[in-house]
Scaffold this motif. Sequence first.
Motif, short mmCIF file in Angstrom:
data_model
loop_
_atom_site.label_atom_id
_atom_site.label_comp_id
_atom_site.label_asym_id
_atom_site.label_seq_id
_atom_site.Cartn_x
_atom_site.Cartn_y
_atom_site.Cartn_z
N UNK A 20 0.85 -1.19 0.00
CA UNK A 20 0.00 0.00 0.00
C UNK A 20 0.88 1.23 0.00
N UNK A 21 0.86 2.06 -1.06
CA UNK A 21 1.75 3.20 -1.16
C UNK A 21 1.27 4.39 -0.37
N UNK A 22 2.14 5.40 -0.27
CA UNK A 22 1.79 6.64 0.37
C UNK A 22 0.75 7.36 -0.49
N UNK A 23 -0.21 8.00 0.15
CA UNK A 23 -1.26 8.70 -0.59
C UNK A 23 -0.70 9.92 -1.31
N UNK A 24 -1.25 10.19 -2.48
CA UNK A 24 -0.91 11.39 -3.21
C UNK A 24 -1.63 12.58 -2.60
N UNK A 25 -1.06 13.77 -2.80
CA UNK A 25 -1.66 14.99 -2.27
C UNK A 25 -2.80 15.45 -3.14
N UNK A 26 -3.60 16.36 -2.56
CA UNK A 26 -4.78 16.90 -3.25
C UNK A 26 -4.43 17.50 -4.60
N UNK A 27 -3.27 18.15 -4.70
CA UNK A 27 -2.91 18.86 -5.94
C UNK A 27 -2.04 18.01 -6.87
N UNK A 200 -8.16 6.51 -1.25
CA UNK A 200 -7.16 7.47 -1.69
C UNK A 200 -7.77 8.86 -1.88
N UNK A 201 -6.91 9.87 -1.91
CA UNK A 201 -7.36 11.24 -2.15
C UNK A 201 -8.04 11.34 -3.51
N UNK A 202 -7.48 10.68 -4.50
CA UNK A 202 -8.10 10.69 -5.83
C UNK A 202 -9.52 10.15 -5.77
N UNK A 203 -9.71 9.04 -5.09
CA UNK A 203 -11.03 8.44 -5.00
C UNK A 203 -11.98 9.27 -4.13
N UNK A 204 -11.45 9.95 -3.12
CA UNK A 204 -12.28 10.85 -2.34
C UNK A 204 -12.84 11.96 -3.22
N UNK A 205 -12.01 12.48 -4.11
CA UNK A 205 -12.49 13.54 -5.00
C UNK A 205 -13.54 12.98 -5.96
N UNK A 206 -13.31 11.79 -6.50
CA UNK A 206 -14.29 11.17 -7.41
C UNK A 206 -15.63 10.99 -6.70
N UNK A 207 -15.61 10.49 -5.45
CA UNK A 207 -16.87 10.29 -4.71
C UNK A 207 -17.54 11.63 -4.41
N UNK A 208 -16.75 12.66 -4.09
CA UNK A 208 -17.33 13.97 -3.86
C UNK A 208 -17.94 14.55 -5.14
N UNK A 209 -17.35 14.26 -6.27
CA UNK A 209 -17.95 14.67 -7.54
C UNK A 209 -19.27 13.95 -7.77
N UNK A 210 -19.28 12.64 -7.54
CA UNK A 210 -20.49 11.87 -7.76
C UNK A 210 -21.63 12.32 -6.86
N UNK A 211 -21.32 12.64 -5.59
CA UNK A 211 -22.38 13.01 -4.65
C UNK A 211 -22.62 14.52 -4.57
N UNK A 212 -22.05 15.25 -5.50
CA UNK A 212 -22.42 16.65 -5.66
C UNK A 212 -23.89 16.70 -6.10
N UNK A 213 -24.70 17.60 -5.53
CA UNK A 213 -26.13 17.62 -5.87
C UNK A 213 -26.42 17.95 -7.33
N UNK A 214 -25.45 18.50 -8.04
CA UNK A 214 -25.66 18.79 -9.46
C UNK A 214 -25.60 17.52 -10.32
N UNK A 215 -25.04 16.46 -9.78
CA UNK A 215 -24.96 15.19 -10.49
C UNK A 215 -26.15 14.34 -10.05
N UNK A 216 -27.04 14.04 -10.98
CA UNK A 216 -28.29 13.35 -10.67
C UNK A 216 -28.25 11.90 -11.14
N UNK A 217 -28.94 11.00 -10.42
CA UNK A 217 -29.08 9.63 -10.91
C UNK A 217 -29.74 9.61 -12.29
N UNK A 218 -29.24 8.74 -13.15
CA UNK A 218 -29.80 8.63 -14.49
C UNK A 218 -29.21 9.57 -15.51
N UNK A 219 -28.33 10.50 -15.09
CA UNK A 219 -27.69 11.39 -16.05
C UNK A 219 -26.73 10.60 -16.94
#
Length: 240
Positions: A20-27, A200-219
């Motif tokens: 398991x590697x060290x996590x990458x930074x946000x940027x 991972x930080x990358x996956x945290x960002x992906x999940x935050x994108x998915x659960x943004x209210x502007x992203x709707x089921x079925x889009x």
Amino acid sequence: MQALRRFLILFLLPGLLLVSPVQAANDSFSTEELLAGFEKTVFGLEYRSWSWRPYLVKKFTTPVRFYVHNLSSRDRRKTVYRFIRDIGKQVGGLTTGVADTPSRANFEIYVVDRAQYEAVVRKDVYKSERAKVPGRCLVRVVSGRNGIKRSTAVIVSDEGEFLFKRCLVEETLQGLGPMNDDASLTHSVFNDSSRHSRFTVFDQIILNMLYDPRIKPGMSQQQTRPILPLVARDARRRVR
């Protein structure tokens, strides 16, 4: 009615590495990498034979209530509960909690020893004694146009810490909606040849994108593209 149809999705975790590697930074990632990561994980399915209209957004629209069945010889509930809490803290727009009974849950996690795996998958996931049971661990998702209705994951506990943690992270996160793997996602657990066993930080960002209210089921992919750069910018700001 077609709008009420459900589709069943099976995800399996095949070969895994053991570091398991060290996590990458946000940027560490460009906006282009995040947009590509979102599209590769959210649109499509790792295994398509059980899918219905896979190339649409799939997510929970209600609080996710987990119930953990610890059937393994080692009690893993503390680790699983901690991860559930972490998801709720790290993903905006998603509420997680623990149900006191399976009937009140919409996401069940079975922690099993390898010897129990096939029987649990057949009985509690497929509901068929004759079902084939491939894979090292899995998640099944029942969803429709209005969002995910129910997810069920089976995690193997007794084949090493890496496999347990990797399965817990990947299968639980896939049960929330990013359902595809891609070998190009080096910073992600959604890549069965990667060495990650954490959220991972990358996956945290992906999940935050998915659960943004502007992203709707079925889009569709085309519907998300005009707003996705702004969604990615805001998701990056939430993840530290």
